[in-house]
Design a protein around this motif. Structure first.
Motif, PDB file in Angstrom:
ATOM      1  N   CYS A   1      14.587  -0.932  -2.591  1.00 22.69           N
ATOM      2  CA  CYS A   1      13.399  -0.086  -2.507  1.00 22.69           C
ATOM      3  C   CYS A   1      12.282  -0.625  -3.399  1.00 22.69           C
ATOM      4  O   CYS A   1      11.110  -0.658  -3.000  1.00 22.69           O
ATOM      5  N   GLU A   2      12.623  -1.048  -4.630  1.00 25.67           N
ATOM      6  CA  GLU A   2      11.621  -1.598  -5.548  1.00 25.67           C
ATOM      7  C   GLU A   2      10.995  -2.864  -4.981  1.00 25.67           C
ATOM      8  O   GLU A   2       9.772  -3.060  -5.072  1.00 25.67           O
ATOM      9  N   SER A   3      11.841  -3.713  -4.394  1.00 26.05           N
ATOM     10  CA  SER A   3      11.342  -4.944  -3.797  1.00 26.05           C
ATOM     11  C   SER A   3      10.409  -4.645  -2.630  1.00 26.05           C
ATOM     12  O   SER A   3       9.367  -5.291  -2.461  1.00 26.05           O
ATOM     13  N   ARG A   4      10.778  -3.646  -1.830  1.00 27.10           N
ATOM     14  CA  ARG A   4       9.953  -3.269  -0.675  1.00 27.10           C
ATOM     15  C   ARG A   4       8.595  -2.785  -1.146  1.00 27.10           C
ATOM     16  O   ARG A   4       7.545  -3.182  -0.607  1.00 27.10           O
ATOM     17  N   VAL A   5       8.553  -1.927  -2.185  1.00 26.83           N
ATOM     18  CA  VAL A   5       7.284  -1.411  -2.712  1.00 26.83           C
ATOM     19  C   VAL A   5       6.449  -2.550  -3.282  1.00 26.83           C
ATOM     20  O   VAL A   5       5.233  -2.630  -3.050  1.00 26.83           O
ATOM     21  N   ALA A   6       7.078  -3.467  -4.034  1.00 24.62           N
ATOM     22  CA  ALA A   6       6.348  -4.581  -4.640  1.00 24.62           C
ATOM     23  C   ALA A   6       5.694  -5.460  -3.572  1.00 24.62           C
ATOM     24  O   ALA A   6       4.528  -5.870  -3.715  1.00 24.62           O
ATOM     25  N   LYS A   7       6.416  -5.758  -2.513  1.00 21.15           N
ATOM     26  CA  LYS A   7       5.848  -6.602  -1.455  1.00 21.15           C
ATOM     27  C   LYS A   7       4.672  -5.916  -0.767  1.00 21.15           C
ATOM     28  O   LYS A   7       3.658  -6.547  -0.440  1.00 21.15           O
ATOM     29  N   LEU A   8       4.813  -4.615  -0.536  1.00 23.63           N
ATOM     30  CA  LEU A   8       3.712  -3.885   0.092  1.00 23.63           C
ATOM     31  C   LEU A   8       2.497  -3.817  -0.825  1.00 23.63           C
ATOM     32  O   LEU A   8       1.344  -3.877  -0.360  1.00 23.63           O
ATOM     33  N   MET A   9       2.745  -3.688  -2.124  1.00 29.63           N
ATOM     34  CA  MET A   9       1.631  -3.696  -3.088  1.00 29.63           C
ATOM     35  C   MET A   9       0.885  -5.028  -3.053  1.00 29.63           C
ATOM     36  O   MET A   9      -0.347  -5.082  -3.109  1.00 29.63           O
ATOM     37  N   GLU A  10       1.640  -6.111  -2.992  1.00 32.09           N
ATOM     38  CA  GLU A  10       1.015  -7.432  -2.883  1.00 32.09           C
ATOM     39  C   GLU A  10       0.158  -7.541  -1.635  1.00 32.09           C
ATOM     40  O   GLU A  10      -0.951  -8.082  -1.665  1.00 32.09           O
ATOM     41  N   MET A  11       0.671  -7.019  -0.517  1.00 30.01           N
ATOM     42  CA  MET A  11      -0.105  -7.034   0.716  1.00 30.01           C
ATOM     43  C   MET A  11      -1.382  -6.222   0.559  1.00 30.01           C
ATOM     44  O   MET A  11      -2.466  -6.629   1.016  1.00 30.01           O
ATOM     45  N   ARG A  12      -1.276  -5.066  -0.090  1.00 32.28           N
ATOM     46  CA  ARG A  12      -2.466  -4.230  -0.290  1.00 32.28           C
ATOM     47  C   ARG A  12      -3.509  -4.955  -1.141  1.00 32.28           C
ATOM     48  O   ARG A  12      -4.713  -4.921  -0.831  1.00 32.28           O
ATOM     49  N   GLU A  13      -3.079  -5.647  -2.208  1.00 34.71           N
ATOM     50  CA  GLU A  13      -4.025  -6.356  -3.069  1.00 34.71           C
ATOM     51  C   GLU A  13      -4.725  -7.484  -2.317  1.00 34.71           C
ATOM     52  O   GLU A  13      -5.931  -7.706  -2.493  1.00 34.71           O
ATOM     53  N   ARG A  14      -3.973  -8.191  -1.456  1.00 35.50           N
ATOM     54  CA  ARG A  14      -4.609  -9.254  -0.672  1.00 35.50           C
ATOM     55  C   ARG A  14      -5.646  -8.690   0.299  1.00 35.50           C
ATOM     56  O   ARG A  14      -6.720  -9.258   0.497  1.00 35.50           O
ATOM     57  N   LEU A  15      -5.310  -7.548   0.897  1.00 35.20           N
ATOM     58  CA  LEU A  15      -6.250  -6.921   1.824  1.00 35.20           C
ATOM     59  C   LEU A  15      -7.495  -6.421   1.091  1.00 35.20           C
ATOM     60  O   LEU A  15      -8.621  -6.522   1.608  1.00 35.20           O
ATOM     61  N   ILE A  16      -7.309  -5.885  -0.134  1.00 34.10           N
ATOM     62  CA  ILE A  16      -8.461  -5.435  -0.924  1.00 34.10           C
ATOM     63  C   ILE A  16      -9.376  -6.622  -1.222  1.00 34.10           C
ATOM     64  O   ILE A  16     -10.613  -6.522  -1.155  1.00 34.10           O
ATOM     65  N   GLY A  17      -8.745  -7.776  -1.541  1.00 35.47           N
ATOM     66  CA  GLY A  17      -9.548  -8.975  -1.810  1.00 35.47           C
ATOM     67  C   GLY A  17     -10.351  -9.401  -0.587  1.00 35.47           C
ATOM     68  O   GLY A  17     -11.531  -9.781  -0.711  1.00 35.47           O
TER      69      GLY A  17
END
Length: 620
Positions: free
Chosen positions: A547-563
C-alpha cells in the motif's frame, strides 16, 4: 438473475419445451429434476446460448458469468493447483498485465485486493481438499491422474471461478461420500445463483431453496427441499386426479344426453347445446407418474454363519499392504456401509472380501458354497459395446431359453426392445442395470456394491433400495448417495489409517465429524495460534508495504503532472487539447491516490490491531 419466459424448442420435430417459464433470483439455489430424456441438459445448453430457441426468451442479468463443468477433463502438464487458479481469468489477466502507467498499476492492485486475489491459492487448495484431492496431489500434473480425478479438478476450477450462475449437471457422480458431504455444504453457502441437475436426493435436500420440475414440456417451481417437492407434487397430483375424475364424469353425463336425444326433434337444440359445452371444456389429465422399473434380486439359500471371518489379515497390491490388522466378520443378514475418504482403501477392501485380492498374512475363512456378487462402476466400461444385453447373459446361462433370459432382463428394467440392442446404444442407467443383473444372476449370499447409483435416476435409486430391503443376502455398499446409505445400511465400517473399524455413530454424526475436520484444516490458527498469528502479522506487514509503495508511486505521478501543468506553453492558443488531457489525467491520479490512501490506512489499522493483540498475548 435468470428469467425463462414462454420458451419453445424441439429436436427433430419432437417438442421438448412448449411454453415453459421460470425465474431464478440472484443467490438462489435450484434443483432441476425430471425423468431422463425430458430435456434437462438441453435446458442448460439453451441457457448458455449454445442452442437457438424457436420462440420465447432466456434473459440473464447483464454481465453475469455462467460457470459449467466441461465434459472434457483437464489434462496436460499443468499442475492441479495451477489449473484451478487459471479458472479465475480476471485474476490471471491482472497478474499477467504489465504496465508502466502508475495509475493503471494502482487500478490493478486495487482490483486484485477487491477480488481477494492474494488468498487465491489458499481458497483453491481448500476446494481441492474438500473434493478429495490431498495436498500432495496439488503439485501433480493433471495428465498423471485418472479421468475421475480430472473431473474433480474440473469441478474445483468451476467452483473457484465463482460465477454469477453456476450450472452443475450431476456434480456428485465423480465424488465419494466425503466429497459429496463437502459439496452439499459448499453449494448451500455459495453466494451466487446455482441450478443443479441431480438424482442425489440428499444433495437436493441439503443444498437447494427450490425445485424446478421439468414435466410435460413445461417447468413448475416448488419451494423448499426435494422431500417437500415430493409431498407438494403428490398433493397436486391427488387434486388434479380428483378434478380429472369429476370432469370425466361431467363429460360422460353430457355425452350420454347427446347420445340419447340428438336425433329427437324436441331435444335436438338441448343436445347441440351440450355438444358445444363438451367442446368448450378444457380437459385436465391425470398427472404422469414416473415409472419405477423394479430390480428383482434372486434370493440365495441360507448358509451357516459366518459368511466370512477375517483375523489379523493384511492385503494390498504387489506386496505393498494397503490394509492391515483386519479383524472382520460378515453374516448373511448384515447391511454394511463403508465410510472413509477416497484413497483410504474402501475399494481395496471390497476386492479383498470378494476374493479378488489375497491376504498377505492372517486368516480368511469363507463359508462353504459362498457366492459373492460384485458391482463396481468400472465394470460398466468392461461391457462389450458391440454385444447385446441378451448376448451378455447367454454365456452365463447357455442352456436357458431366450424367453427366460429376456424375462430376467425385464426384471431389471431392460424391456424386450432393449434385449437385442447393442450396449453402446444403451444409456448409462441401462448399462448400470445390466451390470447389476450380471452381479446378482447367481443369487449371491454376499452382494458388494461400489457406487451402484451413478447414472440411475431418482426412481431407479428408490427401486434399488426396495430390492436391497427385501434381499435375503448380506450387502456391503460404498456410495456417495447419503439417502441410499441411510435407508439400506445398519452397520458402518470406517476405513482409515490403513485399517477398518466399526463406526459407532450414525451418518449425521459422521458428516459432522468430517465438516469439523475440514474446518480445522482450513483454520490452522486454532491448532497453532502463535504460528498462525505470526503468519498473519507477516501478511499484514507485506500488505502495508504494498500500500505504501502504491501511494508513493501515485504521488510521484502527481508531482510530474503538476510540473507539466505549470508549463506556460500549455496555456497558449492551440494547446487546449493537450491541456485538457493532462487535467483529465491529473483528476484520475487524484482519485487513485484517495483510494490508495484509504487502503493504506485500513492496512495500517489492521496491522496495529494485530500487533497490539500479539503484545497482549506475549505479556500473559
Amino acid at each position: 438473475m435468470l428469467r425463462i419466459d414462454d420458451i419453445h424448442y424441439a429436436i427433430n420435430g419432437i417438442p421438448l419445451f412448449t411454453g415453459a417459464s421460470a425465474y431464478v433470483p440472484d443467490g438462489h439455489k435450484v434443483g432441476l429434476v425430471g425423468r431422463n430424456g425430458t430435456g434437462k441438459s438441453t435446458l442448460f445448453r439453451l441457457i448458455r446460448g449454445h442452442l437457438t430457441l424457436e420462440a420465447g426468451s432466456i434473459d440473464l442479468r447483464q454481465g453475469a458469468r455462467i460457470g459449467v463443468v466441461e465434459q472434457e477433463a483437464p489434462g496436460g502438464e499443468t499442475s492441479v493447483l495451477d489449473t484451478v487458479l487459471a479458472a479465475d481469468t480476471e485474476r490471471a489477466d491482472l497478474l499477467a498485465e504489465r504496465s508502466n502507467d502508475h495509475a493503471r498499476i494502482a487500478e490493478i492492485q486495487t482490483r486484485l485486493t477487491d477480488i481477494d486475489a492474494w488468498s487465491a491459492e489458499a481458497r483453491a487448495s481448500a476446494i481441492l481438499r474438500g473434493l478429495g484431492l490431498s495436498q500432495d496431489q496439488h503439485d501433480l500434473a493433471c495428465s498423471t491422474l485418472s479421468g475421475g480425478w480430472r473431473m474433480r479438478i474440473a469441478l474445483a476450477a468451476t467452483l473457484f471461478s465463482r460465477p454469477d450462475l453456476l450450472l452443475l449437471d450431476e456434480p456428485t457422480n465423480y465424488l465419494d461420500l466425503e466429497g459429496a458431504f463437502w459439496l452439499y455444504d459448499y453449494i448451500a453457502k455459495y453466494p451466487h445463483a446455482a441450478i443443479i441437475i441431480s438424482h442425489d436426493r440428499s444433495l437436493l435436500n441439503h443444498s437447494v431453496d427450490s425445485v424446478l420440475h421439468l414435466e410435460r414440456k413445461t417447468l413448475t417451481s416448488y419451494r423448499g427441499s426435494y422431500d417437500r417437492f415430493v409431498r407438494q407434487r403428490a398433493e397436486r397430483a391427488a387434486h388434479a386426479a380428483a378434478v380429472a375424475r369429476k370432469q370425466e364424469a361431467r363429460r360422460a353425463h353430457l355425452q350420454s344426453y347427446v347420445d340419447r336425444f340428438r336425433y329427437k326433434a324436441d331435444k335436438a337444440r338441448q343436445a347441440q347445446s351440450r355438444l358445444k359445452m363438451i367442446a368448450r371444456m378444457e380437459f385436465v389429465s391425470s398427472p404422469e407418474e414416473a415409472a419405477r422399473a423394479a430390480f428383482l434380486f434372486p434370493d440365495p439359500e441360507r448358509l451357516a454363519p459366518p459368511l466370512i471371518a477375517v483375523e489379523n489379515a493384511s492385503t494390498g497390491y504387489d506386496g505393498a499392504p494397503v490394509l492391515r490388522k483386519l479383524d472382520l466378520r460378515i453374516d448373511q443378514e448384515d447391511r454394511i456401509a463403508l465410510l472413509g475418504r477416497n484413497g483410504e482403501g474402501k475399494s481395496t477392501l471390497c476386492r479383498f472380501l470378494s476374493g479378488r485380492l489375497e491376504p498377505f498374512r492372517g486368516s480368511v475363512v469363507r463359508a462353504r458354497k459362498l457366492r459373492v456378487g460384485y458391482f463396481a462402476q468400472h465394470q460398466i466400461e468392461d461391457l462389450d459395446p458391440d454385444d447385446t444385453p441378451l448376448g451378455h447373459l447367454v454365456p452365463r446361462r447357455p442352456n436357458a431359453a431366450p424367453s427366460a433370459l429376456k424375462s430376467k432382463l425385464a426384471g431389471f428394467g431392460l424391456a424386450a426392445d432393449r434385449a437385442d440392442t447393442p450396449v453402446r446404444k444403451l444409456s448409462g442407467g441401462q448399462k448400470s442395470r445390466l451390470s447389476l443383473l450380471l452381479a446378482t444372476l447367481d443369487a449371491p449370499h454376499l452382494l458388494i456394491l461400489d457406487e451402484p447409483t451413478n447414472h440411475l435416476d431418482v426412481e431407479s435409486r428408490e427401486a434399488l433400495m426396495d430390492a436391497l430391503a427385501s434381499y435375503s443376502g448380506a450387502v456391503i455398499v460404498i456410495s456417495h448417495d447419503l439417502h441410499l446409505l441411510a435407508m439400506v445400511a445398519d452397520r458402518l465400517w470406517l476405513v482409515k489409517n490403513g485399517t477398518v473399524t466399526n463406526y459407532e455413530g450414525d451418518l449425521d454424526q459422521y458428516r459432522g465429524d468430517l465438516l469439523a475436520a475440514d474446518r480445522r484444516e482450513t483454520a490452522p490458527r486454532t491448532a497453532k495460534p502463535a504460528q498462525a498469528a505470526g503468519k498473519r502479522l507477516q501478511a499484514l506487514r507485506s500488505e502495508l508495504t504494498r500500500c505504501e509503495s502504491r501511494v508513493a508511486k501515485l504521488m510521484e505521478m502527481r508531482e510530474r503532472l503538476i510540473g507539466k501543468l505549470a508549463n506556460p506553453a500549455l496555456y497558449e492558443p492551440g494547446a487546449a487539447g493537450n491541456l485538457n488531457a493532462l487535467q483529465g489525467k491529473y483528476g484520475e491520479v487524484r482519485e487513485a491516490i484517495d483510494r490508495a490512501e484509504t487502503l493504506w490506512l485500513a492496512a495500517q489499522e489492521k496491522l496495529e490491531a494485530a500487533e497490539s493483540a500479539a503484545a497482549d498475548r506475549s505479556g500473559r
